[in-house]
Structures are given as C-alpha cells and as structure tokens.
Design an enzyme around this catalytic site. Structure first.
Site, mmCIF file in Angstrom:
data_model
loop_
_atom_site.group_PDB
_atom_site.id
_atom_site.type_symbol
_atom_site.label_atom_id
_atom_site.label_comp_id
_atom_site.label_asym_id
_atom_site.label_seq_id
_atom_site.Cartn_x
_atom_site.Cartn_y
_atom_site.Cartn_z
ATOM 1 N N GLY A 15 0.825 -1.207 0.000
ATOM 2 C CA GLY A 15 0.000 0.000 0.000
ATOM 3 C C GLY A 15 0.857 1.254 0.000
ATOM 4 N NE ARG A 76 -1.680 -4.915 -1.956
ATOM 5 C CZ ARG A 76 -1.352 -4.566 -0.724
ATOM 6 N NH1 ARG A 76 -0.284 -5.092 -0.154
ATOM 7 N NH2 ARG A 76 -2.068 -3.685 -0.059
ATOM 8 C CG ASP A 107 3.633 -6.915 7.578
ATOM 9 O OD1 ASP A 107 3.078 -6.535 6.529
ATOM 10 O OD2 ASP A 107 3.001 -7.367 8.560
ATOM 11 C CB THR A 130 2.706 0.962 6.459
ATOM 12 O OG1 THR A 130 1.363 0.686 6.883
ATOM 13 C CG2 THR A 130 3.632 0.715 7.631
ATOM 14 C CG ASP A 132 -2.280 0.370 8.938
ATOM 15 O OD1 ASP A 132 -3.148 1.254 9.038
ATOM 16 O OD2 ASP A 132 -2.364 -0.581 8.149
ATOM 17 C CG ASP A 134 1.267 -2.391 10.561
ATOM 18 O OD1 ASP A 134 2.132 -1.743 9.913
ATOM 19 O OD2 ASP A 134 0.425 -3.120 10.023
ATOM 20 N NE ARG A 176 -5.824 -6.691 7.711
ATOM 21 C CZ ARG A 176 -5.019 -6.037 6.876
ATOM 22 N NH1 ARG A 176 -5.505 -5.047 6.164
ATOM 23 N NH2 ARG A 176 -3.754 -6.365 6.744
ATOM 24 N N GLY A 190 -10.387 14.885 20.404
ATOM 25 C CA GLY A 190 -11.323 15.010 21.517
ATOM 26 C C GLY A 190 -12.530 14.103 21.417
#
Length: 328
Positions: A15, A76, A107, A130, A132, A134, A176, A190
C-alpha cells in the site's frame, strides 16, 4: 564503501503512504552524493520481474518531496511469492547490473525481500512505509504522522455538523490489526470514545459512556473506531446496536477509507523519510544487508528484517490512560 555495490535499485511495494516520494528522493540523491548509480524499479516486485527499470539521478526527483503516493507506483505481486518469480526477478536485476536494492513498504514487502536475500544473498535494506505504524523496530513509520493529521482535520469538520444536528458520529479509521491511528486521533480530536483492537471494552461499556455523555449535557458525540475493533462485526453493526438501545441518539457513520493514505506528507514525514533514505544507502555501501531502517528516541537505527516482520508493535498504554481520563 563496499566496492562491489555500484548500482542500487529502489522500489515501493504494498500500500502507498504519504512520504514514500520523499524516501525515494532521499535514496536517489544519496546515491548521487556517493557517486553510485540508482535505478527506479516501477510497480514494486511486479516491475522487478518484468524488468520495468529506469535510471534516476538527482534531477529526476525534483519537486516530489511534497507529493503523496509514489512516483514509482506500487502493485501486489503474487508471482514474487513463488521461487520461479523470484528467479526471474534476480535475472532481471543481474541483466540491469543492479547490485542491491532498497524496498519501501510494509511487512509483506519486507517478507519478500528477506526471502529474496536468503535465496540469492542479494543485499537489501527496508524503509518502513505504511500509515498503520504496525512495523516492529521503529516508533514511527513513514506516512503515519500525515495520516493522523489528515484524520484529525476530517474529524474536526465532522464535529461541526455533529454539533449542528445533535448527532452521534461513528468515524471508522484504518487499522485492521492495530489501533495506533484511532488512539492518537481520538485523543487529538477530543473523541468521546475510542474503540481499538487492543482493548475490547465491550458494547455495554460503550452504551454507559454514551449515556454519561448525554447526561453531562453533550449535544453531540464522536466515537473513533479502528476498522479492526472487536466489539462489533462492523461499524454499521455498532450504529444499529446504539440506535436500538439508545434511541435518543441520531446516529451517523463515516468511513474515512483511503483518503487517509492521500495528501501531501507532513513536515515530520518528509524529514523522517529523508533521514531513513540516507541511512539505507549508507548501510548498503557499508556492507549491511537484510536490515530495516527505523527510528527510536529520535535516533535512526537498524533492525534485522526478520525481527521487524515477526515482532509486534505495542499500543501506548500511557496514551490509553490519557484517553480514559479525557473521555470522562
């Protein structure tokens, strides 16, 4: 300098994320500074298999540091998961005279690079790109800061209409498997409640929180939901549940989706990507391979790619505590 490395490839895979172009620019210009040839590999591993290469110099990356997405494109590639696909990629790299490559991605991209390195002893370095956040081995991935700023800006606008119509909004953000975006933007915007995969607080707790908000006089509420949150099958199921049990609320859902990946990268992401790109090229020329560049305590570090893939990022427990106090 490792004299055998005379040409370095750079690709983006998986991505896209804001700041990837800044990382490409850094890799290309560091190569130029070190007097090493650089080749752009288009469309990720698919382009590597097909030999979709283009020489790049310092001028070819003018005016891209401020652009989102990736000028090298991303795709991909199921073929790269096979030994035959990786063999074809190796042959293309050899034919082009590429001695090493830098992969910017997540990853999945790093897993492919690690397998390629193991099979062909081909020098590789990864840069985590990325939204995310992660990836183990770095406190920030390239694109995370921009995504948070984008989401906070959108939530601020949603709150305007929520207040005008006395509505409750469920705002779903990406995440996700991890709730880094949701937790940070929930605090920053907030939000009255934050739902993340790492903390399954249950539907009853959500209802109690919304009841307290109503009793305290709040005329509108924002609930930030990570897409991987476990208390409902989907954010729309949460909407239906709340409408059934708290009919006093006029509930709306906003799924932010891929807008979180777009837009000009923040200053932080541009600087981070630039620092990581320099470190990636320098590491290859020093003979380092199979590492990911990361940042910890504002220091650029290297982490073995195997650890970056297998490790798990941890949610900030202190920030969870802060969020609980802020949503009281």
């Amino acid at each position: 300098m490792a004299s055998e490395i005379k040409k370095i490839g750079v690709l983006t895979s998986g991505g896209d994320s804001p700041g990837m172009n800044a990382a490409i620019r850094s890799v290309v210009r560091t190569c130029a500074y070190m007097k090493v040839d650089c080749v752009g590999i288009y469309r990720g591993y698919q382009g590597m298999i097909e030999g979709d290469f283009k020489p790049m110099d310092a001028r070819s990356v003018n005016n891209i540091i401020n652009k989102g997405g990736t000028i090298l494109k991303s795709a991909r590639c199921d073929d790269f998961r096979t030994p035959e696909g990786r063999k074809k990629a190796y042959e293309q790299l050899q034919a082009e005279g590429i001695d090493a490559f830098v992969v910017i991605g997540g990853d999945g991209s790093f897993t492919g690079a690690m397998m390629f390195n193991q099979e062909y002893h081909f020098p590789i370095i990864g840069i985590p790109g990325t939204i995310d956040n992660d990836i183990f081995g770095t406190s920030n991935t390239v694109g995370f800061d921009t995504a948070m700023n984008t989401v906070v800006e959108v939530i601020d606008k949603i709150r305007d209409t929520a207040s005008s119509h006395n509505r409750l909004f469920f705002v779903e953000v990406m995440g996700r498997d991890v709730g880094h975006i949701a937790l940070n933007v929930g605090v920053g915007a907030g939000a009255e409640e934050i739902l993340i995969p790492e903390a399954n607080r249950g539907l009853e707790r959500l209802l109690e929180s919304l009841k307290r908000s109503k009793k305290s006089g709040k005329s509108s509420s924002i609930v930030v939901v990570a897409e991987g949150d476990k208390i409902g099958k989907s954010v729309f199921e949460l909407k239906e549940y709340v409408e059934e049990h708290l009919p006093i609320y006029d509930v709306r859902v906003s799924v932010l989706g891929h807008m979180q990946r777009g837009g000009a990268p923040s200053c932080y992401d541009r600087v981070l990507a630039s620092r990581m790109g320099v470190k990636a090229v320098e590491s290859l020329l020093e003979g380092q391979t199979n590492f990911m560049v990361g940042i910890q305590n504002n220091k650029i570090i290297l982490t073995p790619i195997s650890k970056a893939i297998k490790g798990h990022t941890k949610i900030d427990k202190e920030l969870i505590r802060v969020s609980e106090i802020m949503t009281t």
